[in-house]
Write an enzyme that holds these catalytic residues in place. Structure first.
Site, PDB file in Angstrom:
ATOM      1  N   ARG A 173       0.796  -1.174   0.050  1.00 37.22           N
ATOM      2  CA  ARG A 173      -0.067   0.038  -0.101  1.00 37.22           C
ATOM      3  C   ARG A 173       0.896   1.135   0.050  1.00 37.22           C
ATOM      4  NH1 ARG A 173      -2.682   0.136   5.892  1.00 37.22           N
ATOM      5  NH2 ARG A 173      -0.869   0.742   6.895  1.00 37.22           N
ATOM      6  N   ARG A 177       6.024   6.750  -6.581  1.00 35.95           N
ATOM      7  CA  ARG A 177       5.555   7.773  -7.743  1.00 35.95           C
ATOM      8  C   ARG A 177       6.671   8.497  -8.307  1.00 35.95           C
ATOM      9  NH1 ARG A 177       2.730  10.793  -3.599  1.00 35.95           N
ATOM     10  NH2 ARG A 177       0.664   9.813  -3.258  1.00 35.95           N
ATOM     11  N   ARG A 250       0.068  -6.123  17.521  1.00 36.69           N
ATOM     12  CA  ARG A 250       1.684  -5.588  17.799  1.00 36.69           C
ATOM     13  C   ARG A 250       0.929  -4.309  18.672  1.00 36.69           C
ATOM     14  NH1 ARG A 250       6.225  -6.945  17.709  1.00 36.69           N
ATOM     15  NH2 ARG A 250       7.218  -5.063  17.330  1.00 36.69           N
ATOM     16  N   ARG A 281       9.209   6.034  15.184  1.00 37.90           N
ATOM     17  CA  ARG A 281       8.947   7.522  14.736  1.00 37.90           C
ATOM     18  C   ARG A 281       8.715   8.687  15.691  1.00 37.90           C
ATOM     19  NH1 ARG A 281       3.144   6.349  11.548  1.00 37.90           N
ATOM     20  NH2 ARG A 281       2.125   5.695  13.324  1.00 37.90           N
ATOM     21  N   GLU A 301       7.541   6.616  19.285  1.00 40.88           N
ATOM     22  CA  GLU A 301       6.668   5.522  19.170  1.00 40.88           C
ATOM     23  C   GLU A 301       7.754   4.231  19.269  1.00 40.88           C
ATOM     24  OE1 GLU A 301       4.115   5.469  16.118  1.00 40.88           O
ATOM     25  OE2 GLU A 301       3.116   7.333  16.671  1.00 40.88           O
ATOM     26  N   TYR A 349      -7.457  -4.621  10.469  1.00 43.59           N
ATOM     27  CA  TYR A 349      -6.721  -3.249  10.349  1.00 43.59           C
ATOM     28  C   TYR A 349      -7.547  -2.381   9.597  1.00 43.59           C
ATOM     29  CZ  TYR A 349      -3.933   0.697  10.633  1.00 43.59           C
ATOM     30  OH  TYR A 349      -3.560   2.014  10.866  1.00 43.59           O
ATOM     31  N   ASP A 351      -8.675   1.409   8.842  1.00 42.12           N
ATOM     32  CA  ASP A 351      -8.317   2.995   8.958  1.00 42.12           C
ATOM     33  C   ASP A 351      -9.600   3.624   9.478  1.00 42.12           C
ATOM     34  OD1 ASP A 351      -5.831   3.617   8.637  1.00 42.12           O
ATOM     35  OD2 ASP A 351      -6.076   3.437   6.266  1.00 42.12           O
TER      36      ASP A 351
HETATM   37  P1  FAD Z   1     -11.057   1.498  19.224  1.00 43.84           P
HETATM   38  O1  FAD Z   1     -10.637   2.879  18.969  1.00 43.84           O
HETATM   39  O2  FAD Z   1      -9.789   0.695  19.658  1.00 43.84           O
HETATM   40  O3  FAD Z   1     -12.099   1.631  20.445  1.00 43.84           O
HETATM   41  C1  FAD Z   1     -12.692   0.349  21.022  1.00 43.84           C
HETATM   42  C2  FAD Z   1     -12.766   0.802  22.313  1.00 43.84           C
HETATM   43  O4  FAD Z   1     -13.311  -0.328  23.165  1.00 43.84           O
HETATM   44  C3  FAD Z   1     -11.644   1.165  23.505  1.00 43.84           C
HETATM   45  O5  FAD Z   1     -11.937   2.557  23.804  1.00 43.84           O
HETATM   46  C4  FAD Z   1     -11.463   0.298  24.261  1.00 43.84           C
HETATM   47  O6  FAD Z   1     -10.852   0.844  25.628  1.00 43.84           O
HETATM   48  C5  FAD Z   1     -12.918  -0.275  24.642  1.00 43.84           C
HETATM   49  N1  FAD Z   1     -12.913  -1.509  25.118  1.00 43.84           N
HETATM   50  C6  FAD Z   1     -12.229  -2.610  24.619  1.00 43.84           C
HETATM   51  N2  FAD Z   1     -12.704  -3.731  25.735  1.00 43.84           N
HETATM   52  C7  FAD Z   1     -13.593  -3.272  26.469  1.00 43.84           C
HETATM   53  C8  FAD Z   1     -14.195  -3.717  27.683  1.00 43.84           C
HETATM   54  N3  FAD Z   1     -14.231  -5.089  27.736  1.00 43.84           N
HETATM   55  N4  FAD Z   1     -15.096  -3.021  28.213  1.00 43.84           N
HETATM   56  C9  FAD Z   1     -15.444  -1.791  27.936  1.00 43.84           C
HETATM   57  N5  FAD Z   1     -14.566  -1.076  26.851  1.00 43.84           N
HETATM   58  C10 FAD Z   1     -13.683  -1.966  26.020  1.00 43.84           C
HETATM   59  N6  FAD Z   1      -6.395   5.171  10.874  1.00 43.84           N
HETATM   60  C11 FAD Z   1      -6.406   6.394   9.996  1.00 43.84           C
HETATM   61  O7  FAD Z   1      -7.608   6.399   9.348  1.00 43.84           O
HETATM   62  N7  FAD Z   1      -5.375   7.058  10.041  1.00 43.84           N
HETATM   63  C12 FAD Z   1      -4.375   6.900  10.837  1.00 43.84           C
HETATM   64  O8  FAD Z   1      -3.514   8.030  10.553  1.00 43.84           O
HETATM   65  C13 FAD Z   1      -4.414   6.108  11.876  1.00 43.84           C
HETATM   66  N8  FAD Z   1      -3.304   5.871  12.565  1.00 43.84           N
HETATM   67  C14 FAD Z   1      -3.519   4.883  13.330  1.00 43.84           C
HETATM   68  C15 FAD Z   1      -2.226   4.808  14.323  1.00 43.84           C
HETATM   69  C16 FAD Z   1      -2.176   3.661  15.224  1.00 43.84           C
HETATM   70  C17 FAD Z   1      -1.167   3.611  16.227  1.00 43.84           C
HETATM   71  C18 FAD Z   1      -3.344   2.888  15.396  1.00 43.84           C
HETATM   72  C19 FAD Z   1      -3.227   1.695  16.457  1.00 43.84           C
HETATM   73  C20 FAD Z   1      -4.601   2.877  14.662  1.00 43.84           C
HETATM   74  C21 FAD Z   1      -4.556   4.060  13.600  1.00 43.84           C
HETATM   75  N9  FAD Z   1      -5.682   4.115  12.815  1.00 43.84           N
HETATM   76  C22 FAD Z   1      -5.515   5.192  11.843  1.00 43.84           C
HETATM   77  C23 FAD Z   1      -6.845   3.344  12.801  1.00 43.84           C
HETATM   78  C24 FAD Z   1      -8.062   3.808  14.027  1.00 43.84           C
HETATM   79  O9  FAD Z   1      -7.443   4.083  15.105  1.00 43.84           O
HETATM   80  C25 FAD Z   1      -9.080   3.283  13.674  1.00 43.84           C
HETATM   81  O10 FAD Z   1      -9.841   2.924  12.572  1.00 43.84           O
HETATM   82  C26 FAD Z   1     -10.091   3.515  14.688  1.00 43.84           C
HETATM   83  O11 FAD Z   1      -9.693   3.886  16.030  1.00 43.84           O
HETATM   84  C27 FAD Z   1     -11.095   2.127  15.219  1.00 43.84           C
HETATM   85  O12 FAD Z   1     -12.161   2.469  16.061  1.00 43.84           O
HETATM   86  P2  FAD Z   1     -12.782   1.416  16.917  1.00 43.84           P
HETATM   87  O13 FAD Z   1     -13.956   1.991  17.640  1.00 43.84           O
HETATM   88  O14 FAD Z   1     -12.909   0.356  15.950  1.00 43.84           O
HETATM   89  O15 FAD Z   1     -11.600   0.919  18.008  1.00 43.84           O
HETATM   90  N1  UDP Z   2       7.483   1.607   5.871  1.00 41.60           N
HETATM   91  C1  UDP Z   2       8.746   1.498   5.814  1.00 41.60           C
HETATM   92  N2  UDP Z   2       9.328   2.719   5.931  1.00 41.60           N
HETATM   93  C2  UDP Z   2       8.755   3.747   6.432  1.00 41.60           C
HETATM   94  C3  UDP Z   2       7.096   3.718   6.349  1.00 41.60           C
HETATM   95  C4  UDP Z   2       6.668   2.347   6.292  1.00 41.60           C
HETATM   96  O1  UDP Z   2       9.501   0.560   5.540  1.00 41.60           O
HETATM   97  O2  UDP Z   2       9.634   4.722   6.487  1.00 41.60           O
HETATM   98  C5  UDP Z   2       6.410   0.190   5.643  1.00 41.60           C
HETATM   99  C6  UDP Z   2       6.495  -0.567   6.828  1.00 41.60           C
HETATM  100  O3  UDP Z   2       6.654  -1.956   6.796  1.00 41.60           O
HETATM  101  C7  UDP Z   2       4.981  -0.235   7.386  1.00 41.60           C
HETATM  102  C8  UDP Z   2       4.333  -0.255   5.939  1.00 41.60           C
HETATM  103  O4  UDP Z   2       5.310   0.459   5.198  1.00 41.60           O
HETATM  104  O5  UDP Z   2       4.457  -1.489   8.082  1.00 41.60           O
HETATM  105  C9  UDP Z   2       3.104   0.600   6.209  1.00 41.60           C
HETATM  106  O6  UDP Z   2       3.405   1.994   6.785  1.00 41.60           O
HETATM  107  P1  UDP Z   2       2.216   2.863   7.056  1.00 41.60           P
HETATM  108  O7  UDP Z   2       3.082   4.245   7.805  1.00 41.60           O
HETATM  109  O8  UDP Z   2       1.382   3.144   5.979  1.00 41.60           O
HETATM  110  O9  UDP Z   2       1.600   2.059   8.311  1.00 41.60           O
HETATM  111  P2  UDP Z   2       0.769   2.720   9.487  1.00 41.60           P
HETATM  112  O10 UDP Z   2       1.829   2.819  10.569  1.00 41.60           O
HETATM  113  O11 UDP Z   2       0.158   4.056   9.412  1.00 41.60           O
HETATM  114  O12 UDP Z   2      -0.048   1.597   9.808  1.00 41.60           O
END
Ligand code: FAD
Ligand code: UDP
Length: 370
Positions: A173, A177, A250, A281, A301, A349, A351
């Protein structure tokens, strides 16, 4: 008759959309959240006037107009465009891989044709028609030098496994470019909500009863008795007490610091791609909203293998976990009154835009209360 129509477990994006839409349809819902705050992983908290993304940088991006209009009905989005920079030892490169990266890396490359030719040479003997692991896929995509400087170290830190043992899909993904364009995403719409993500969730949950610091699994019987149906957005394996064993995730540890300076790194996201730097990062939160506060907040992180008690972040979507998830899914299908949704409930996963689309599609199938 139960007191509530729905019990929603989790106040993240998925749970909050369910609460909002079900309320509109006339249902009475109760939301329980085990953390001390609402918002799940998109939670932002104001520190020194800066909205800090407590659970990792969140950039909203989508090509789905319906999803974009939906989130814009809860907040105004700014014009932030994600242009991360990669730091490898004493060198800095633009991401994603584009003409800015190629011309900086190779001093004799100036044009797209020269860049393509150079990558072709770099693939050389290593080209594999059907890559079976991430290393083969990466070398096919951008050649050996970029793989070694910008991919290998970062990926192995992030996933805690050698690239040879990771699926090619992880890297597919990442855009490559042959234009001078540092926009990380190919999507039509992109931005950060002005005022932070928590305000969106607050709006969605307005008028709904929410109990924070309430773990469903610790009060399963009492809480289940309160509602006719349950929408569960926590981890599906945990719900079933890891009956078939734990799914793998993870996890990430965030080390956040307030610094007494206006600008630490000049960009919201800098990836550290060398293996000898322990973090993946550094996020400088103010740059998501073009902040000019006197201080700044940064988060390093550190990626780690999830163990019981840690926050699960990224599902490890390999064959073994896929098979295990299917067993939990089959088990869940017997629980007619419990619906599993969101990133943890579906072990996918997602977004944010996928989460919104998924939640709306589920809710479309729920008729208004008669
Ligand atoms: P969550 O946000 O995980 O919500 C689940 C909730 O349930 C949590 O608050 C948890 O505490 C609660 N819960 C779980 N078990 C229980 C229980 N037994 N009792 C009570 N409460 C409970 N998406 C993007 O589009 N752009 C990004 O840049 C991006 N960056 C990300 C970076 C990271 C590090 C991560 C991990 C994800 C990222 N995402 C990103 C994805 C985004 O976080 C998710 O799409 C979104 O948060 C999903 O929402 P959710 O409600 O499914 O889950
Ligand atoms: N990646 C990499 N170098 C970078 C950024 C990303 O090799 O500087 C790779 C890495 O394998 C990562 C994947 O690209 O798991 C997807 O990265 P992205 O930043 O899109 O993932 P996110 O952390 O947002 O899930």
């Amino acid at each position: 008759m139960a007191e509530y129509d729905y019990l929603i477990v989790g106040s993240g994006l998925y749970g909050a959309i369910c609460a909002y839409e079900l309320k509109k349809k006339g249902y009475k819902t109760l939301v329980v959240e085990r953390r001390r705050h609402i918002g799940g992983n998109i939670y932002t908290e104001c520190v020194e006037g800066i909205n800090v993304h407590r659970y990792g940088a969140h950039i909203f991006h989508t090509s789905d107009k319906k999803v974009w209009d939906y989130v814009n009905s809860f907040a105004e989005f700014n014009n932030y465009v994600n242009c991360p920079v990669a730091r490898y030892k004493d060198e800095c490169y633009n991401l994603p891989f584009n003409m800015n990266t190629f011309t900086k890396l190779w001093k004799d490359v100036f044009t797209p044709a020269e860049a393509e030719k150079r990558i072709e040479e770099e693939r050389g003997q290593n080209y594999v028609a059907e890559p079976s692991d991430l290393e083969e896929q990466a070398i096919n995509l951008v050649g050996k030098t970029i793989y070694e400087k910008l991919i290998k170290g970062y990926t192995e830190k992030q996933w805690g496994r050698p690239c040879k043992e990771l699926p090619p899909s992880i890297i597919k993904r990442l855009p490559v470019r042959f234009v001078f364009d540092n926009n990380y995403f190919n999507d039509r719409y992109q931005g950060i909500p002005v005022g932070g993500y928590t305000a969106i969730i607050e709006k969605m949950l307005e008028g709904t009863e929410v109990r924070t610091c309430c773990d469903f699994l610790k009060h399963r019987e009492e809480l289940s008795a309160l509602a006719d149906k349950i929408i569960y957005t926590g981890a599906i394996d945990e719900f079933y007490d890891f009956e078939y064993g734990a799914l793998q995730y993870r996890s990430v540890r965030f080390e956040t610091e307030v610094l007494d300076m206006p600008n630490y790194q000049g960009n919201a996201v800098i990836n550290y791609t060398a293996a000898d730097v322990p973090y993946t990062r550094i996020i400088e939160h103010k740059h998501f909203e073009f902040g000019n506060q006197p201080k700044t907040v940064i988060s390093r992180e550190y990626s780690s293998e999830w163990k019981k008690g840690d926050e699960p972040y990224y599902p490890v979507n390999d064959a073994r976990n896929g098979e295990l998830y299917k067993k939990y899914l089959a088990l869940s299908q017997k629980d007619k009154n419990v619906f599993f949704g969101g990133r943890l409930g579906k072990y996918r996963y997602l977004d944010m835009d996928d989460t919104v689309a998924d939640a709306l599609s589920y809710l479309e199938g729920v008729p208004a209360k008669s």
